[in-house]
Write a protein that holds these residues in place. Structure first.
Motif, PDB file in Angstrom:
ATOM      1  N   ASP A 580     -91.330 -54.659  -2.955  1.00 21.96           N
ATOM      2  CA  ASP A 580     -92.520 -54.260  -3.757  1.00 21.96           C
ATOM      3  C   ASP A 580     -92.891 -52.894  -3.228  1.00 21.96           C
ATOM      4  O   ASP A 580     -93.558 -52.080  -3.988  1.00 21.96           O
ATOM      5  N   PHE A 581     -92.999 -53.000  -2.031  1.00 27.77           N
ATOM      6  CA  PHE A 581     -93.404 -51.612  -1.302  1.00 27.77           C
ATOM      7  C   PHE A 581     -92.814 -50.338  -1.974  1.00 27.77           C
ATOM      8  O   PHE A 581     -93.298 -49.488  -2.295  1.00 27.77           O
ATOM      9  N   GLU A 582     -91.337 -50.480  -1.691  1.00 35.10           N
ATOM     10  CA  GLU A 582     -90.618 -49.240  -2.062  1.00 35.10           C
ATOM     11  C   GLU A 582     -90.730 -49.062  -3.615  1.00 35.10           C
ATOM     12  O   GLU A 582     -90.906 -48.123  -4.211  1.00 35.10           O
ATOM     13  N   ARG A 583     -90.947 -50.052  -4.627  1.00 40.31           N
ATOM     14  CA  ARG A 583     -90.781 -49.886  -6.029  1.00 40.31           C
ATOM     15  C   ARG A 583     -92.456 -49.028  -6.305  1.00 40.31           C
ATOM     16  O   ARG A 583     -92.321 -48.592  -7.348  1.00 40.31           O
ATOM     17  N   SER A 584     -93.431 -49.967  -5.663  1.00 39.44           N
ATOM     18  CA  SER A 584     -94.557 -49.109  -5.878  1.00 39.44           C
ATOM     19  C   SER A 584     -94.811 -47.610  -5.738  1.00 39.44           C
ATOM     20  O   SER A 584     -95.201 -47.062  -6.606  1.00 39.44           O
ATOM     21  N   HIS A 585     -94.249 -47.339  -4.702  1.00 46.85           N
ATOM     22  CA  HIS A 585     -94.215 -45.839  -4.196  1.00 46.85           C
ATOM     23  C   HIS A 585     -93.083 -45.081  -5.156  1.00 46.85           C
ATOM     24  O   HIS A 585     -93.407 -44.097  -5.659  1.00 46.85           O
ATOM     25  N   LEU A 586     -92.062 -45.631  -5.525  1.00 47.48           N
ATOM     26  CA  LEU A 586     -91.138 -44.954  -6.233  1.00 47.48           C
ATOM     27  C   LEU A 586     -91.608 -44.802  -7.799  1.00 47.48           C
ATOM     28  O   LEU A 586     -91.638 -43.774  -8.642  1.00 47.48           O
ATOM     29  N   ARG A 587     -92.503 -45.628  -8.106  1.00 46.86           N
ATOM     30  CA  ARG A 587     -93.073 -45.750  -9.541  1.00 46.86           C
ATOM     31  C   ARG A 587     -94.245 -44.748  -9.452  1.00 46.86           C
ATOM     32  O   ARG A 587     -94.334 -43.953 -10.527  1.00 46.86           O
ATOM     33  N   ASP A 588     -94.893 -44.462  -8.506  1.00 49.42           N
ATOM     34  CA  ASP A 588     -95.971 -43.527  -8.236  1.00 49.42           C
ATOM     35  C   ASP A 588     -95.466 -42.296  -8.326  1.00 49.42           C
ATOM     36  O   ASP A 588     -96.205 -41.262  -8.971  1.00 49.42           O
ATOM     37  N   ALA A 589     -94.465 -42.022  -7.629  1.00 48.62           N
ATOM     38  CA  ALA A 589     -93.629 -40.517  -7.601  1.00 48.62           C
ATOM     39  C   ALA A 589     -93.360 -40.384  -9.179  1.00 48.62           C
ATOM     40  O   ALA A 589     -93.524 -39.178  -9.521  1.00 48.62           O
ATOM     41  N   PHE A 590     -92.603 -41.239  -9.883  1.00 54.39           N
ATOM     42  CA  PHE A 590     -92.293 -40.935 -11.333  1.00 54.39           C
ATOM     43  C   PHE A 590     -93.622 -40.660 -12.033  1.00 54.39           C
ATOM     44  O   PHE A 590     -93.498 -39.883 -12.931  1.00 54.39           O
ATOM     45  N   VAL A 591     -94.693 -41.349 -11.805  1.00 54.62           N
ATOM     46  CA  VAL A 591     -95.825 -40.990 -12.619  1.00 54.62           C
ATOM     47  C   VAL A 591     -96.230 -39.628 -12.210  1.00 54.62           C
ATOM     48  O   VAL A 591     -96.762 -38.908 -13.150  1.00 54.62           O
ATOM     49  N   VAL A 592     -96.182 -39.066 -11.188  1.00 53.20           N
ATOM     50  CA  VAL A 592     -96.626 -37.715 -10.768  1.00 53.20           C
ATOM     51  C   VAL A 592     -95.602 -36.781 -11.703  1.00 53.20           C
ATOM     52  O   VAL A 592     -96.236 -35.784 -12.248  1.00 53.20           O
ATOM     53  N   VAL A 593     -94.522 -37.030 -11.710  1.00 51.26           N
ATOM     54  CA  VAL A 593     -93.348 -36.081 -12.092  1.00 51.26           C
ATOM     55  C   VAL A 593     -93.862 -36.159 -13.688  1.00 51.26           C
ATOM     56  O   VAL A 593     -93.842 -34.964 -14.283  1.00 51.26           O
ATOM     57  N   ARG A 594     -94.193 -37.386 -14.295  1.00 48.10           N
ATOM     58  CA  ARG A 594     -94.473 -37.309 -15.978  1.00 48.10           C
ATOM     59  C   ARG A 594     -95.691 -36.619 -15.902  1.00 48.10           C
ATOM     60  O   ARG A 594     -95.731 -35.841 -17.182  1.00 48.10           O
ATOM     61  N   THR A 595     -96.744 -36.862 -15.232  1.00 49.05           N
ATOM     62  CA  THR A 595     -97.630 -36.159 -15.325  1.00 49.05           C
ATOM     63  C   THR A 595     -97.789 -34.597 -15.174  1.00 49.05           C
ATOM     64  O   THR A 595     -98.365 -33.813 -15.989  1.00 49.05           O
TER      65      THR A 595
END
Length: 608
Positions: A580-595
């Motif tokens: 869960d920890f890794e998924r959460s941070h990976l998704r946050d990273a993808f959000v930054v890229v999309r932004t």
């Protein structure tokens, strides 16, 4: 305890990293939260206003919009938001709005920062900046699990001695574990056992291995350190040490493994390549790259160091092949330059790479000279393929006459792509902006690179097309379920960490380099240079580099796990394989890229 606090505490016990807190601390934190009911459509905060706490969704859903009003994330129960502002300057950098009636828990900013300062699990979870320092190549401090690079090879106690010898020969190993049907280790047999106990004593080859094995051998668990292996081998004077997990045989570590791991480095591989006389000798060296990848990732080296060292090996192979080609074909009729593009050009190769290359020739080249360069290109390209750098599926190679041309023709190519940016021109320009000289006369490229960057950056239509092209690869963000995985085929329910992960950032870096006329080719170097030059804001640059670091390192860690399991590296990751920890941070990273994609797509450098 107040019922509301008890309810919040029970909820927090199911949310990471709160689940790491001691019970008394968790109860205190639960009492610090405030609960807020939010109707659908309510703006919880707006970009530019101060943030006064961290939000945690107890029920309902919240959408996160970037500065241009583009939806970048839809959050649900147990998701947090607002932490980026709290870790920075206390200001909201996005807009948060409830898409349905939601119950939010709000942790005051002071309490949030106390938890960050007091509990490493909170600091690691909410701070995406780079973590562990690289470790030197010291076997004594590495875990045994990092040494296990193949599936355990074992046999049953009734297996004949002759069959055991064949198994060991075919697998190229010097020892086997002897196990029961359930995998429990009961003994070990080595080539020395076969020589001393069977051949020397003239035993029947049909005898069961249980008669010659070493029963009840000493073992270590996968969590042991390299120092434990070394000490045990020295104390017991043994060269083979079985590794067991609750008695189950999971692998074998030998003195040869330790010697190989201690000696393996990019410098050693490059030395061996430089001394190779034949292509098959170089291929034997490059087959060791996955083990080098495993070692570098296990040593916590930053991804740009790992990929640079692996790319250095490809560069050395290319230069050695060029030298071998000249030895066979004779001196070149005119100066030439071999260049790499793609991941080799950006110095970002991992455990799986094809080849992308081209030749620039001195303008004095004649039609009669071309046969030499056709043969040189074929020699080098075939050699790269034999060494594991497979032929480019898109034929972006020097063997293609289109990409083996005089400098004047290359100038025409770049001018044409800049002034007529049709879809093919955009694609080719994207590839060729990653060119990096590998071997030959480097001066053939210097002027053309400077001229092209200047002309391209001045052409607003071309820049706009390059921006549009950079948005074709998007992060795998699913609005409802976290990640948009591949829907069918061999990689169903997985995400592509190359084309949906690192490539979108590489594309952004290329655009920033074009806008700033920056000569850096490596993606991280481009992001750093663009930040320093003011092409993107300090906050945007920092966020994007941290996101890129996380995505690129997740990719390398996935490839290392594949190697450790005895497979081949690839780029396809199942999110379910992450915590869960890794998924959460990976998704946050993808959000930054999309932004950041949204920002550049709207003509803005980055988040402010």
């Amino acid at each position: 305890m107040h019922d509301d606090i008890r309810t919040i505490q029970t909820f927090l016990e199911s949310v990471h990293p709160y689940d790491t807190l001691p019970q008394d601390e968790l109860a205190r934190v639960a009492g610090s939260f405030g609960r807020r009911q939010v109707p659908a459509g309510t703006e919880i905060y707006t970009m530019g206003e101060p943030l006064t706490g961290l939000y945690l969704i107890e029920s309902g859903s919240v959408e996160i919009l970037d500065r241009n009003g583009v939806l970048v994330s839809l959050l649900g129960r147990r998701n947090s938001f607002g932490e980026r502002g709290l870790m920075r300057d206390g200001l909201a950098v996005t807009v948060a709005r409830a898409t349905e009636a939601a119950t939010l828990l709000k942790l005051p900013v002071g309490e949030f920062r106390r938890l960050i300062a007091s509990f490493p699990s909170f600091e690691r979870f909410f701070n995406r900046s780079r973590g562990a320092e690289p470790r030197v190549n010291d076997l004594t401090t590495r875990r045994v699990s990092e040494f296990l690079t193949r599936e355990p090879i074992a046999c049953g106690p009734a297996t004949s001695v002759a069959a055991v010898a064949k198994i060991m020969r075919d697998a190229g190993v010097s020892s086997l574990g002897v196990t029961e049907d359930d995998g429990q280790l009961i003994g070990v047999v080595t080539t020395r056992d076969l020589a001393v106990k069977v051949l020397a004593e003239e035993r029947d080859p049909a005898a069961p291995v249980s008669e010659v094995m070493t029963p009840g051998p000493v073992t270590l668990p996968p969590t042991a350190l390299g120092s434990d292996i070394l000490h045990l081998m020295l104390e017991r004077r043994i060269g083979h040490l079985p590794i067991t997990d609750n008695g189950r045989f999971v692998g074998m570590v030998t003195q040869t493994d330790l010697t190989r791991l201690q000696a393996l480095s990019s410098a050693v591989l490059i030395r061996d390549i430089a001394g190779a006389e034949r292509v098959d000798e170089m291929a034997a060296v490059t087959r060791r790259i996955p083990q080098l990848l495993l070692q570098l990732v296990g040593g916590n080296h930053p991804h740009e160091v790992t990929t640079r060292l692996i790319t250095d090996i490809a560069d050395a192979v290319t230069r050695r092949l060029l030298a071998m080609a000249e030895a066979e074909l004779g001196a070149p009729p005119v100066p030439y330059l071999w260049l790499a593009c793609g991941s080799q050009g950006r110095q970002e190769q991992t455990g799986v790479s094809d080849q992308d290359n081209c030749l620039m020739l001195d303008d004095r080249v004649t039609a009669g000279d071309m046969d030499y360069f056709v043969r040189l290109a074929r020699f080098v390209s075939d050699g790269l393929d034999a060494c594991g750098y497979v032929y480019c599926p898109g034929d972006m190679m020097a063997t293609n006459p289109r990409w083996c041309q005089p400098v004047a023709k290359w100038r025409d190519y770049f001018r044409g792509w800049i002034h007529r940016p049709d879809p093919e021109a955009q694609m080719l320009a994207s590839v060729m902006f990653d060119l990096r000289p590998i071997g030959g006369a480097a001066g053939l490229f210097t002027d053309i690179q400077t001229e092209t960057l200047e002309a391209a950056s001045k052409n607003s239509i071309f820049v706009a097309h390059m921006v549009s092209n950079s948005l074709k690869h998007t992060p795998p963000l699913g609005l409802i379920r976290g990640f948009a995985t591949i829907r069918s085929g061999e990689h169903r329910n997985q995400i592509d960490l190359k084309h949906s992960g690192v490539v979108p950032v590489a594309d952004l870096g290329r655009v920033y380099a074009l806008q700033g006329r920056l000569t850096a080719v490596n993606t991280r170097a481009r992001l750093a240079a663009a930040t320093e030059a003011g092409v993107i804001s300090p906050t945007g640059g920092r966020d994007l580099m941290e996101a890129y670091d996380l995505i690129a390192e997740t990719r390398l860690e996935h490839q290392a796990r594949r190697v450790r399991a005895g497979g081949v590296p690839d780029n396809f990751l199942a999110p379910s394989d992450l915590s869960d920890f890794e998924r959460s941070h990976l998704r946050d990273a993808f959000v930054v890229v999309r932004t950041m994609q949204s920002a550049v797509g709207h003509g803005k450098g980055a988040l402010g």
